[in-house]
Design an enzyme around this catalytic site. Structure first.
Site, short mmCIF file in Angstrom:
data_model
loop_
_atom_site.label_atom_id
_atom_site.label_comp_id
_atom_site.label_asym_id
_atom_site.label_seq_id
_atom_site.Cartn_x
_atom_site.Cartn_y
_atom_site.Cartn_z
N SER A 214 -0.46 -15.86 -18.61
CA SER A 214 -1.72 -16.49 -19.01
C SER A 214 -1.44 -17.80 -19.72
O SER A 214 -0.33 -18.34 -19.64
CB SER A 214 -2.53 -15.54 -19.90
N ASN A 215 -2.42 -18.34 -20.41
CA ASN A 215 -2.26 -19.57 -21.19
C ASN A 215 -3.18 -19.49 -22.40
O ASN A 215 -4.04 -18.61 -22.47
CB ASN A 215 -2.56 -20.80 -20.31
N PRO A 216 -3.03 -20.41 -23.36
CA PRO A 216 -3.81 -20.25 -24.62
C PRO A 216 -5.23 -20.81 -24.59
O PRO A 216 -5.82 -21.04 -25.65
CB PRO A 216 -2.96 -21.01 -25.65
N SER A 217 -5.81 -21.03 -23.41
CA SER A 217 -7.17 -21.57 -23.37
C SER A 217 -8.12 -20.66 -24.17
O SER A 217 -8.10 -19.44 -24.00
CB SER A 217 -7.64 -21.67 -21.92
N ALA A 281 -9.05 -22.55 -17.27
CA ALA A 281 -7.63 -22.81 -17.11
C ALA A 281 -7.07 -21.67 -16.25
O ALA A 281 -6.54 -20.68 -16.78
CB ALA A 281 -6.96 -22.87 -18.47
#
Ligand code: C5P
Length: 408
Positions: A214-217, A281
């Site tokens: 995942s990503n920190p969006s 994102a």
């Protein structure tokens, strides 16, 4: 003096209070409207007067309260027309199922319903009732009719109701009601009748039941855009990956986890969509294999092979039709990022790209503020660092101005 952007100075508001247990909350609505500079006159239904004393409304509004048509005040026959002419805006808060039904049917059998029929200006209703009453098909039908007739409907909250049950139907906090009234009153409704699809947040690509890519969006930009589009009168669908944010009021929020699910949810809304903000994102790749049991730490390749996720924006762009598409680009390198965003504007069938810087001290991810560059075919523009709420309004405004048939 700096005016509040949603100041209601010199606005005459006719506030209808109908007989629901939340009627007492309308007292705070009156004082908050007055704090924003509005003049308020209150009309109460008979049932409302049994729940809250008209005297309380009279004191807070500093005006007479209108109740029974044939009793007070005198000269009722001219009075209700004069009142309707005095008002710039009419609000019914809280609005019971009964007053919604009367308004939808044009019935005028008491002071409030007669005023609703006589008043030709903008009208707002803030329904509040028991969940079964709110979800009754008759209420759904009446609310639809009111929307079509141009009423602005403040969605009730979901939560604990007076009956002790949980569900939609709760009267929102007076602060929020006043905020919605002012947004509605100040909006040019430039997106009324348009359907806006917004995606937000990250996606998660699981490789076992507890681990994922995942990503920190945070989803804040997308949620702010959904709100800003709604403020300008759009019907908004928000497809959101996992975030901690509450669903924006009046927006249909669909929760998804993976890129694949986000793609499916977007496709399901695509036929009705006029404008897309692809703010999410989306994680570009996912593990090729999914293990139903938690993978062991000592396994050689914990993650294994990865495969691309669907490029949702490109796929939707292939069936663009006359829709207006806004893509977002998150880049760590300023120069290269700009070149690649310009390329994306040409290659993906989008009308606008919003370029964000991510990584580093002022990363767009997770922060409440952001600075972006907007790339359109007609040119490029830098929007300086601002709160995402304000930036979202600026972005929605750029789209409104760029829509066919409007001046650039
Ligand atoms: O090409 P790139 O991934 O940088 O493009 C970013 C834009 O494409 C964003 O609007 C993002 O939401 C969207 N996107 C997508 N599907 C993906 C990856 C990105 O729709 N798998």
């Amino acid at each position: 003096m700096l005016l509040h952007p949603k100041d209601l100075r010199d606005t005459n508001i006719l506030l209808g209070v109908s007989g629901c247990i939340a009627a007492y909350k309308a007292l705070e609505v009156v004082s908050r409207l007055r704090k924003r500079g509005a003049s308020v006159s209150v009309v109460m239904t008979d049932a409302a007067t049994r729940l809250v004393s008209p005297l309380s409304f009279q004191t807070l509004s500093d005006s007479p309260v209108y109740t029974r048509m044939f009793e007070a005040p005198k000269q009722w026959n001219v009075e209700h027309i004069a009142l309707a002419e005095w008002a710039d805006l009419m609000v019914v808060a809280p609005a019971t199922g009964n007053i919604l039904a009367k308004a939808a049917g044009g019935i005028a059998d008491d002071y409030l319903s007669t005023l609703l029929l006589a008043f030709a200006g903008p009208k707002v209703v803030s329904p509040a009732m028991n969940t079964h009453m709110w979800q009754n098909p008759a209420t759904t039908r009446n609310v639809e009719v009111l929307r079509r007739d141009g009423y602005f409907v403040i969605e009730p909250d979901t939560g604990r109701l007076a009956s002790g049950a949980e569900g939609p139907g709760r009267f929102p906090e007076p602060r929020d009601v006043v905020e919605e009234i002012s947004s509605f009153y100040h909006s040019d409704r430039a997106l009324a009748g348009r359907r806006v699809l917004v995606t937000a947040g990250p996606t998660r690509e699981y490789f076992d039941p507890v681990r994922f890519l995942s990503n920190p969006s945070s989803g804040r930009m997308g949620y702010a855009i959904a709100r800003a589009a709604r403020e300008r009168g759009a019907e908004v669908v928000l497809v959101s990956g996992p975030t901690d944010l509450p669903s924006p009021r009046g927006v249909e929020t669909i929760s998804v986890v993976s890129a694949e699910q986000m793609h499916e949810a977007c496709l399901a809304s695509w036929a009705e969509t006029d404008i897309l903000f692809m703010t999410a994102a989306v994680v570009d790749c996912r593990p090729a294999a999914y293990s139903g049991v938690k993978a062991k730490k000592d396994q050689d390749a914990l993650l294994g092979e990865v495969v691309p996720t669907p490029d949702i924006l490109t796929a939707l762009g292939e069936d663009k039709g006359s829709r207006f598409l806004v893509g977002f680009a998150a880049e760590t390198e300023a120069e290269e990022g700009l070149i690649s965003a310009r390329r994306k504007l040409r290659k993906k069938h989008v009308d606008m790209i919003v370029l964000n810087r991510v990584g580093g001290p002022q990363s767009a991810f997770g922060d409440d503020h952001n600075a972006v560059r907007v790339l359109a075919r007609s040119g490029e523009e830098d929007l300086p660092r601002e709160h995402k709420r304000i930036l979202a309004r600026q972005l929605v405004d750029r789209v409104v101005r760029a829509l066919p048939g409007r001046d650039m």
